[in-house]
Design an enzyme around this catalytic site. Structure first.
Site, PDB file in Angstrom:
ATOM      1  CG  HIS A 125      -1.975  -1.100   1.161  1.00 38.57           C
ATOM      2  ND1 HIS A 125      -2.607  -1.587   2.285  1.00 38.57           N
ATOM      3  CD2 HIS A 125      -2.466  -1.836   0.117  1.00 38.57           C
ATOM      4  CE1 HIS A 125      -3.454  -2.552   1.930  1.00 38.57           C
ATOM      5  NE2 HIS A 125      -3.382  -2.722   0.628  1.00 38.57           N
ATOM      6  CB  SER A 203      -9.268  -6.286  10.218  1.00 34.10           C
ATOM      7  OG  SER A 203      -9.038  -5.549   9.016  1.00 34.10           O
TER       8      SER A 203
HETATM    9  C1  BV8 Z   1      -8.504  -2.096  -5.305  1.00 36.30           C
HETATM   10  C2  BV8 Z   1      -3.003   2.902   2.482  1.00 36.30           C
HETATM   11  C3  BV8 Z   1      -8.946  -2.458  -7.583  1.00 36.30           C
HETATM   12  C4  BV8 Z   1      -3.705   4.205   2.726  1.00 36.30           C
HETATM   13  C5  BV8 Z   1      -4.786   1.241   2.586  1.00 36.30           C
HETATM   14  C6  BV8 Z   1     -15.440  -0.282  -4.156  1.00 36.30           C
HETATM   15  C7  BV8 Z   1     -14.646   0.422  -5.064  1.00 36.30           C
HETATM   16  C8  BV8 Z   1     -13.302   0.165  -5.220  1.00 36.30           C
HETATM   17  C9  BV8 Z   1     -12.708  -0.837  -4.465  1.00 36.30           C
HETATM   18  C10 BV8 Z   1     -13.509  -1.517  -3.564  1.00 36.30           C
HETATM   19  C11 BV8 Z   1     -14.867  -1.273  -3.405  1.00 36.30           C
HETATM   20  N1  BV8 Z   1     -15.349  -2.117  -2.446  1.00 36.30           N
HETATM   21  C12 BV8 Z   1     -14.350  -2.889  -1.978  1.00 36.30           C
HETATM   22  C13 BV8 Z   1     -13.247  -2.530  -2.660  1.00 36.30           C
HETATM   23  C14 BV8 Z   1     -11.974  -3.060  -2.496  1.00 36.30           C
HETATM   24  C15 BV8 Z   1     -11.260  -2.189  -1.459  1.00 36.30           C
HETATM   25  C16 BV8 Z   1     -11.496  -2.824  -0.107  1.00 36.30           C
HETATM   26  O1  BV8 Z   1     -10.955  -3.873   0.171  1.00 36.30           O
HETATM   27  N2  BV8 Z   1     -12.353  -2.194   0.719  1.00 36.30           N
HETATM   28  C17 BV8 Z   1     -12.643  -2.781   2.013  1.00 36.30           C
HETATM   29  C18 BV8 Z   1     -12.845  -1.678   3.046  1.00 36.30           C
HETATM   30  C19 BV8 Z   1     -13.879  -3.654   1.870  1.00 36.30           C
HETATM   31  N3  BV8 Z   1      -9.854  -2.254  -1.824  1.00 36.30           N
HETATM   32  C20 BV8 Z   1      -9.324  -1.291  -2.588  1.00 36.30           C
HETATM   33  O2  BV8 Z   1      -9.901  -0.294  -2.920  1.00 36.30           O
HETATM   34  C21 BV8 Z   1      -7.904  -1.576  -3.023  1.00 36.30           C
HETATM   35  N4  BV8 Z   1      -7.782  -1.369  -4.443  1.00 36.30           N
HETATM   36  O3  BV8 Z   1      -9.339  -2.903  -4.980  1.00 36.30           O
HETATM   37  O4  BV8 Z   1      -8.191  -1.784  -6.611  1.00 36.30           O
HETATM   38  C22 BV8 Z   1     -10.054  -1.522  -7.960  1.00 36.30           C
HETATM   39  C23 BV8 Z   1      -9.722  -0.283  -8.461  1.00 36.30           C
HETATM   40  C24 BV8 Z   1     -10.750   0.560  -8.856  1.00 36.30           C
HETATM   41  C25 BV8 Z   1     -12.079   0.164  -8.720  1.00 36.30           C
HETATM   42  C26 BV8 Z   1     -12.398  -1.092  -8.180  1.00 36.30           C
HETATM   43  C27 BV8 Z   1     -11.364  -1.941  -7.798  1.00 36.30           C
HETATM   44  C28 BV8 Z   1      -6.938  -0.649  -2.325  1.00 36.30           C
HETATM   45  C29 BV8 Z   1      -6.900  -0.996  -0.842  1.00 36.30           C
HETATM   46  C30 BV8 Z   1      -5.738  -0.229  -0.181  1.00 36.30           C
HETATM   47  C31 BV8 Z   1      -6.286   0.912   0.670  1.00 36.30           C
HETATM   48  N5  BV8 Z   1      -5.169   1.554   1.383  1.00 36.30           N
HETATM   49  N6  BV8 Z   1      -3.723   1.827   3.156  1.00 36.30           N
HETATM   50  C32 BV8 Z   1      -3.523   4.698   4.133  1.00 36.30           C
HETATM   51  O5  BV8 Z   1      -2.890   4.001   4.961  1.00 36.30           O
HETATM   52  O6  BV8 Z   1      -4.013   5.806   4.412  1.00 36.30           O
HETATM   53  S1  BV8 Z   1      -5.612   0.016   3.415  1.00 36.30           S
HETATM   54  C33 BV8 Z   1      -5.509   0.252   5.098  1.00 36.30           C
HETATM   55  O7  BV8 Z   1      -6.288  -0.818   5.646  1.00 36.30           O
HETATM   56  C34 BV8 Z   1      -4.164   0.099   5.754  1.00 36.30           C
HETATM   57  O8  BV8 Z   1      -3.125  -0.197   4.857  1.00 36.30           O
HETATM   58  C35 BV8 Z   1      -4.382  -1.109   6.686  1.00 36.30           C
HETATM   59  O9  BV8 Z   1      -3.234  -1.830   6.878  1.00 36.30           O
HETATM   60  C36 BV8 Z   1      -5.345  -1.810   5.843  1.00 36.30           C
HETATM   61  C37 BV8 Z   1      -6.039  -3.023   6.337  1.00 36.30           C
HETATM   62  O10 BV8 Z   1      -6.415  -2.816   7.581  1.00 36.30           O
HETATM   63  P1  BV8 Z   1      -5.532  -3.619   8.723  1.00 36.30           P
HETATM   64  O11 BV8 Z   1      -4.085  -3.469   8.438  1.00 36.30           O
HETATM   65  O12 BV8 Z   1      -6.070  -4.974   8.842  1.00 36.30           O
HETATM   66  O13 BV8 Z   1      -5.804  -2.733   9.924  1.00 36.30           O
HETATM   67  P2  BV8 Z   1      -7.126  -2.715  10.730  1.00 36.30           P
HETATM   68  O14 BV8 Z   1      -7.119  -1.480  11.520  1.00 36.30           O
HETATM   69  O15 BV8 Z   1      -8.261  -3.022   9.839  1.00 36.30           O
HETATM   70  O16 BV8 Z   1      -7.018  -3.980  11.706  1.00 36.30           O
HETATM   71  C38 BV8 Z   1      -5.992  -4.011  12.673  1.00 36.30           C
HETATM   72  C39 BV8 Z   1      -5.957  -5.445  13.175  1.00 36.30           C
HETATM   73  O17 BV8 Z   1      -4.903  -5.533  14.120  1.00 36.30           O
HETATM   74  C40 BV8 Z   1      -7.220  -5.870  13.891  1.00 36.30           C
HETATM   75  O18 BV8 Z   1      -7.564  -7.183  13.522  1.00 36.30           O
HETATM   76  C41 BV8 Z   1      -6.812  -5.841  15.378  1.00 36.30           C
HETATM   77  O19 BV8 Z   1      -7.485  -6.836  16.133  1.00 36.30           O
HETATM   78  C42 BV8 Z   1      -5.361  -6.134  15.304  1.00 36.30           C
HETATM   79  N7  BV8 Z   1      -4.540  -5.576  16.376  1.00 36.30           N
HETATM   80  C43 BV8 Z   1      -4.765  -4.448  17.081  1.00 36.30           C
HETATM   81  N8  BV8 Z   1      -3.744  -4.263  17.952  1.00 36.30           N
HETATM   82  C44 BV8 Z   1      -2.880  -5.300  17.768  1.00 36.30           C
HETATM   83  C45 BV8 Z   1      -3.386  -6.139  16.762  1.00 36.30           C
HETATM   84  N9  BV8 Z   1      -2.755  -7.246  16.357  1.00 36.30           N
HETATM   85  C46 BV8 Z   1      -1.584  -7.550  16.948  1.00 36.30           C
HETATM   86  N10 BV8 Z   1      -1.029  -6.792  17.922  1.00 36.30           N
HETATM   87  C47 BV8 Z   1      -1.642  -5.672  18.345  1.00 36.30           C
HETATM   88  N11 BV8 Z   1      -1.098  -4.918  19.316  1.00 36.30           N
END
Ligand code: BV8
Length: 266
Positions: A125, A203
């Site tokens: 990312h 997540s």
């Molecule tokens: C794509 C950079 C093709 C930015 C990030 C509609 C239109 C377009 C796309 C989509 C759509 N619907 C769905 C999609 C796909 C979409 C997607 O997946 N959406 C999700 C929300 C459903 N994906 C995209 O858009 C991707 N591109 O599909 O391109 C396309 C193109 C055009 C049109 C259609 C398709 C791009 C995705 C990348 C987005 N950018 N980051 C920034 O950082 O500002 S993603 C962002 O979320 C971060 O990188 C983060 O890492 C990532 C995932 O989240 P997690 O890392 O899992 O973090 P989160 O907070 O969620 O969870 C933390 C976890 O840690 C939890 O489980 C927690 O329990 C745990 N935790 C907490 N503390 C601890 C711990 N574990 C261990 N130790 C601890 N102490």
């Protein structure tokens, strides 16, 4: 001394990794949490508390509110410069030494794996400290933002690209944007060829990154998950370790060390 639940998890994970030669470590925002970087789904702090990160991390949000989005990224980039990788990052470096390969595939944009010494890191990312212009992708030297970086939290107007005048944006992948093709290809190769996949702090909600653990399982790799809360991977993981990254990873490195050097048993 009675073995604790954590010792049992460390032992199960170490057993699974004993004999593995090619490890992939797949990390998400939870990996950085204990270094003081809020996870993506933590409530935003300060001025951005009322915004959902997914509403800020899009090209549309930048077009509509460039100063708000740019200010958020500048604040995050500044925050990341002030934190240090916790012991879990060093543990990954340590346990990689005995392996044929240890590739870190991260969703995070904070660069902490590299700062801790991991040498084979794939950033799906992008990075907070890389900037380019919005319209043409001209690279922009982040050191030119030094003065802006000292500003208080809040809106910051993105500077214009010196080459074409387009507003400067962070070098991260926003929702709706394609991931870097080379990073995706390298990550898929690494996961396809690995013996084991260690999934830490994600997540599993964001695609296409979240496809990687399923690919590993389909290819017969062992899957170990480190996360305090369940995720979509938990039911398929060979070891689903309810622990934090800074607790589990040093325990895993120690358990592997003890297996490699039994004379070190406490
Ligand atoms: C794509 C950079 C093709 C930015 C990030 C509609 C239109 C377009 C796309 C989509 C759509 N619907 C769905 C999609 C796909 C979409 C997607 O997946 N959406 C999700 C929300 C459903 N994906 C995209 O858009 C991707 N591109 O599909 O391109 C396309 C193109 C055009 C049109 C259609 C398709 C791009 C995705 C990348 C987005 N950018 N980051 C920034 O950082 O500002 S993603 C962002 O979320 C971060 O990188 C983060 O890492 C990532 C995932 O989240 P997690 O890392 O899992 O973090 P989160 O907070 O969620 O969870 C933390 C976890 O840690 C939890 O489980 C927690 O329990 C745990 N935790 C907490 N503390 C601890 C711990 N574990 C261990 N130790 C601890 N102490």
């Amino acid at each position: 001394m009675r073995a604790t639940h954590a010792d049992a998890d460390a032992a199960r994970a170490a057993n699974l990794l004993t004999g593995a030669r090619r490890l992939v470590v797949f990390t998400g925002a939870g990996m950085s949490q204990e270094s003081g970087v809020p996870t993506f789904r933590d409530a935003q702090t300060g001025l951005w508390a009322s915004f959902n990160p997914e509403e800020l991390a899009t090209p549309e949000a930048f077009r509509r509110h460039p100063a708000r989005v740019f200010g958020w990224y500048l604040w995050r980039a500044r925050l990341v410069r002030t934190v240090e990788p916790h012991a879990g990052y060093a543990a990954l470096v340590h346990l990689s030494a005995d392996l044929e390969s240890c590739v870190v595939v991260t969703q995070n944009v904070d660069g902490l794996h590299q700062r801790a010494g991991s040498s084979d890191v794939i950033e799906l990312h992008g990075r907070l400290d890389a900037f380019r212009c919005f319209d043409r992708g001209h690279p922009f030297d982040a050191s030119r933002l030094a003065t802006l970086g000292s500003l208080p939290e809040g809106d910051v107007d993105p500077p214009p690209c010196p080459t074409c005048g387009s507003p400067i944006r962070p070098g991260v992948v926003w929702f709706g944007e394609m991931l870097p093709a080379d990073a995706v290809a390298r990550a898929n190769d690494a996961v396809t060829q690995c013996d084991a996949l260690l999934v830490v702090g994600t997540s599993g909600l964001v695609y296409p990154a979240a496809e990687l653990p399923w690919l590993a399982l389909d290819r017969g790799a062992k899957l170990i998950e480190v996360n305090p809360t369940p995720t979509p991977f938990s039911s398929r993981a060979h070891v689903s370790w309810r622990a934090t990254a800074a607790t589990a990873l040093p325990a895993l490195a120690q358990a592997l060390e003890q297996r490699a050097n039994p004379q070190l048993q406490p």
